[in-house]
Design a protein around this motif. Structure first.
Motif, PDB file in Angstrom:
ATOM      1  N   ILE A   1      17.268  -6.126 -16.679  1.00 54.19           N
ATOM      2  CA  ILE A   1      18.542  -6.806 -16.943  1.00 54.19           C
ATOM      3  C   ILE A   1      19.669  -6.159 -16.152  1.00 54.19           C
ATOM      4  CG2 ILE A   1      20.321  -7.202 -18.710  1.00 54.19           C
ATOM      5  CD1 ILE A   1      17.965  -7.573 -20.711  1.00 54.19           C
ATOM      6  N   GLN A   2      19.701  -4.848 -16.093  1.00 53.40           N
ATOM      7  CA  GLN A   2      20.783  -4.133 -15.419  1.00 53.40           C
ATOM      8  C   GLN A   2      20.687  -4.161 -13.895  1.00 53.40           C
ATOM      9  OE1 GLN A   2      23.542  -2.928 -16.825  1.00 53.40           O
ATOM     10  NE2 GLN A   2      22.768  -3.779 -18.734  1.00 53.40           N
ATOM     11  N   LEU A   3      19.566  -4.581 -13.359  1.00 56.29           N
ATOM     12  CA  LEU A   3      19.341  -4.520 -11.920  1.00 56.29           C
ATOM     13  C   LEU A   3      20.371  -5.304 -11.113  1.00 56.29           C
ATOM     14  CD1 LEU A   3      17.533  -3.314  -9.768  1.00 56.29           C
ATOM     15  CD2 LEU A   3      15.974  -5.249 -10.081  1.00 56.29           C
ATOM     16  N   SER A   4      20.820  -6.429 -11.616  1.00 52.59           N
ATOM     17  CA  SER A   4      21.811  -7.208 -10.867  1.00 52.59           C
ATOM     18  C   SER A   4      23.171  -6.512 -10.821  1.00 52.59           C
ATOM     19  CB  SER A   4      21.960  -8.619 -11.445  1.00 52.59           C
ATOM     20  OG  SER A   4      22.479  -8.560 -12.750  1.00 52.59           O
ATOM     21  N   ALA A   5      23.370  -5.535 -11.684  1.00 54.16           N
ATOM     22  CA  ALA A   5      24.621  -4.768 -11.707  1.00 54.16           C
ATOM     23  C   ALA A   5      24.322  -3.288 -11.515  1.00 54.16           C
ATOM     24  CB  ALA A   5      25.348  -4.999 -13.030  1.00 54.16           C
TER      25      ALA A   5
ATOM     26  N   LYS B   1       0.831  -1.216   0.000  1.00 50.95           N
ATOM     27  CA  LYS B   1       0.000   0.000   0.000  1.00 50.95           C
ATOM     28  C   LYS B   1       0.864   1.264   0.000  1.00 50.95           C
ATOM     29  CE  LYS B   1      -4.133  -1.881   2.128  1.00 50.95           C
ATOM     30  NZ  LYS B   1      -4.900  -1.987   0.939  1.00 50.95           N
ATOM     31  N   GLY B   2       0.539   2.170  -0.910  1.00 50.66           N
ATOM     32  CA  GLY B   2       1.215   3.451  -0.981  1.00 50.66           C
ATOM     33  C   GLY B   2       2.552   3.435  -1.715  1.00 50.66           C
ATOM     34  N   LEU B   3       2.961   2.291  -2.221  1.00 49.63           N
ATOM     35  CA  LEU B   3       4.237   2.211  -2.944  1.00 49.63           C
ATOM     36  C   LEU B   3       3.995   2.186  -4.446  1.00 49.63           C
ATOM     37  CD1 LEU B   3       6.177  -0.408  -0.795  1.00 49.63           C
ATOM     38  CD2 LEU B   3       6.506   2.075  -0.843  1.00 49.63           C
ATOM     39  N   ASP B   4       4.863   2.841  -5.165  1.00 50.92           N
ATOM     40  CA  ASP B   4       4.805   2.829  -6.623  1.00 50.92           C
ATOM     41  C   ASP B   4       4.966   1.387  -7.113  1.00 50.92           C
ATOM     42  OD1 ASP B   4       5.104   4.087  -9.366  1.00 50.92           O
ATOM     43  OD2 ASP B   4       7.012   3.026  -9.167  1.00 50.92           O
ATOM     44  N   PRO B   5       4.052   0.880  -7.941  1.00 52.46           N
ATOM     45  CA  PRO B   5       4.118  -0.519  -8.377  1.00 52.46           C
ATOM     46  C   PRO B   5       5.407  -0.887  -9.114  1.00 52.46           C
ATOM     47  CG  PRO B   5       2.022   0.476  -9.016  1.00 52.46           C
ATOM     48  CD  PRO B   5       2.877   1.568  -8.461  1.00 52.46           C
ATOM     49  N   VAL B   6       5.945   0.023  -9.911  1.00 55.38           N
ATOM     50  CA  VAL B   6       7.179  -0.282 -10.642  1.00 55.38           C
ATOM     51  C   VAL B   6       8.352  -0.359  -9.670  1.00 55.38           C
ATOM     52  CG1 VAL B   6       8.786   0.530 -12.413  1.00 55.38           C
ATOM     53  CG2 VAL B   6       6.325   0.686 -12.810  1.00 55.38           C
ATOM     54  N   LEU B   7       8.454   0.583  -8.753  1.00 56.50           N
ATOM     55  CA  LEU B   7       9.510   0.555  -7.748  1.00 56.50           C
ATOM     56  C   LEU B   7       9.389  -0.711  -6.895  1.00 56.50           C
ATOM     57  CD1 LEU B   7      11.328   3.127  -5.909  1.00 56.50           C
ATOM     58  CD2 LEU B   7       9.958   1.680  -4.436  1.00 56.50           C
ATOM     59  N   LEU B   8       8.168  -1.061  -6.529  1.00 52.68           N
ATOM     60  CA  LEU B   8       7.936  -2.267  -5.735  1.00 52.68           C
ATOM     61  C   LEU B   8       8.446  -3.505  -6.466  1.00 52.68           C
ATOM     62  CD1 LEU B   8       6.631  -3.553  -3.212  1.00 52.68           C
ATOM     63  CD2 LEU B   8       4.490  -3.641  -4.519  1.00 52.68           C
TER      64      LEU B   8
ATOM     65  N   ALA C   1       6.884  -6.841 -13.339  1.00 52.03           N
ATOM     66  CA  ALA C   1       7.545  -5.562 -13.619  1.00 52.03           C
ATOM     67  C   ALA C   1       7.304  -5.150 -15.068  1.00 52.03           C
ATOM     68  CB  ALA C   1       9.045  -5.651 -13.323  1.00 52.03           C
ATOM     69  N   LEU C   2       7.453  -6.084 -15.980  1.00 45.97           N
ATOM     70  CA  LEU C   2       7.197  -5.789 -17.394  1.00 45.97           C
ATOM     71  C   LEU C   2       5.738  -5.385 -17.596  1.00 45.97           C
ATOM     72  CD1 LEU C   2       9.260  -8.673 -19.005  1.00 45.97           C
ATOM     73  CD2 LEU C   2       9.756  -6.212 -19.167  1.00 45.97           C
ATOM     74  N   ALA C   3       4.826  -6.099 -16.952  1.00 45.16           N
ATOM     75  CA  ALA C   3       3.399  -5.785 -17.078  1.00 45.16           C
ATOM     76  C   ALA C   3       3.075  -4.413 -16.486  1.00 45.16           C
ATOM     77  CB  ALA C   3       2.561  -6.867 -16.405  1.00 45.16           C
ATOM     78  N   ALA C   4       3.848  -3.987 -15.483  1.00 44.31           N
ATOM     79  CA  ALA C   4       3.636  -2.675 -14.861  1.00 44.31           C
ATOM     80  C   ALA C   4       4.303  -1.548 -15.638  1.00 44.31           C
ATOM     81  CB  ALA C   4       4.155  -2.698 -13.416  1.00 44.31           C
ATOM     82  N   GLY C   5       4.993  -1.888 -16.729  1.00 46.47           N
ATOM     83  CA  GLY C   5       5.602  -0.865 -17.571  1.00 46.47           C
ATOM     84  C   GLY C   5       7.103  -0.738 -17.453  1.00 46.47           C
ATOM     85  N   GLU C   6       7.729  -1.604 -16.678  1.00 47.55           N
ATOM     86  CA  GLU C   6       9.188  -1.571 -16.541  1.00 47.55           C
ATOM     87  C   GLU C   6       9.833  -2.018 -17.852  1.00 47.55           C
ATOM     88  OE1 GLU C   6      12.084  -0.351 -15.737  1.00 47.55           O
ATOM     89  OE2 GLU C   6      11.446  -0.544 -13.655  1.00 47.55           O
TER      90      GLU C   6
END
Length: 171
Positions: free
Chosen positions: A86-90, A44-51, A75-80
């Protein structure tokens, strides 16, 4: 977007010919239902993409294949973008892909997930506190804690990835 962590497949990602260790959600339904409620409350209250970025990063660190499958798809469905996932692990070498607020959330996710020295460093917490109001920060910490719990259920029972479609299952 809401999702469930229940797995409907029967195979383990560790040995494809072997079933998952046990269907924990069916064997401990009250715990599962409580986790679903906790997950809903934490978001609740968190941006879905950030979540979803937070959930993907924690799942990478915990090596939870089921949750990685689920939350990259969510994440892809939320617009990420694929590139940012891919870059998140680095992320430390790819900081330019993320906002300062996202970086603070990712760094906090790592600190809460790993707890290398048994605590979240003051500098990491302070950086997150700069970017999130207190209520939002409390929700973020709750969401990080919840995904870590889901990861532990998925990894310890060897739930298999690959069977999840965003929107299929709701809680």
């Amino acid at each position: 977007m809401t999702t469930t962590h229940e797995h409907h497949g029967t195979h383990s990602p560790y040995a494809p010919e072997e079933p998952a260790r046990l269907p924990w959600a069916k064997l401990a339904p009250e715990v599962y239902k409580a986790m679903v409620r906790l997950d809903a409350a934490a978001r609740k209250g968190l941006d879905p993409v950030l979540l979803e970025l937070v959930k993907v990063r924690a799942s990478q660190l915990n090596r939870c294949a089921l949750c990685l499958d689920m939350h990259t798809k969510d994440a892809l469905a939320a617009g990420e973008s694929v590139e940012r996932i891919i870059q998140l692990s680095a992320w430390e070498e790819s900081r330019h892909f993320y906002t300062e607020k996202e970086l603070a959330a990712i760094e906090l996710t790592e600190a809460v997930t790993v707890l290398t020295d048994g605590f979240v460093p003051d500098a990491v917490y302070a950086k997150a506190a700069e970017h999130f109001e207190e209520t939002e920060l409390a929700q973020l910490i709750a969401a990080i804690t919840v995904i870590n719990a889901w990861n532990r259920f998925g990894v310890s029972t060897r739930q298999a990835p690959g069977h999840y479609t965003p929107g299929d299952l709701k809680h």
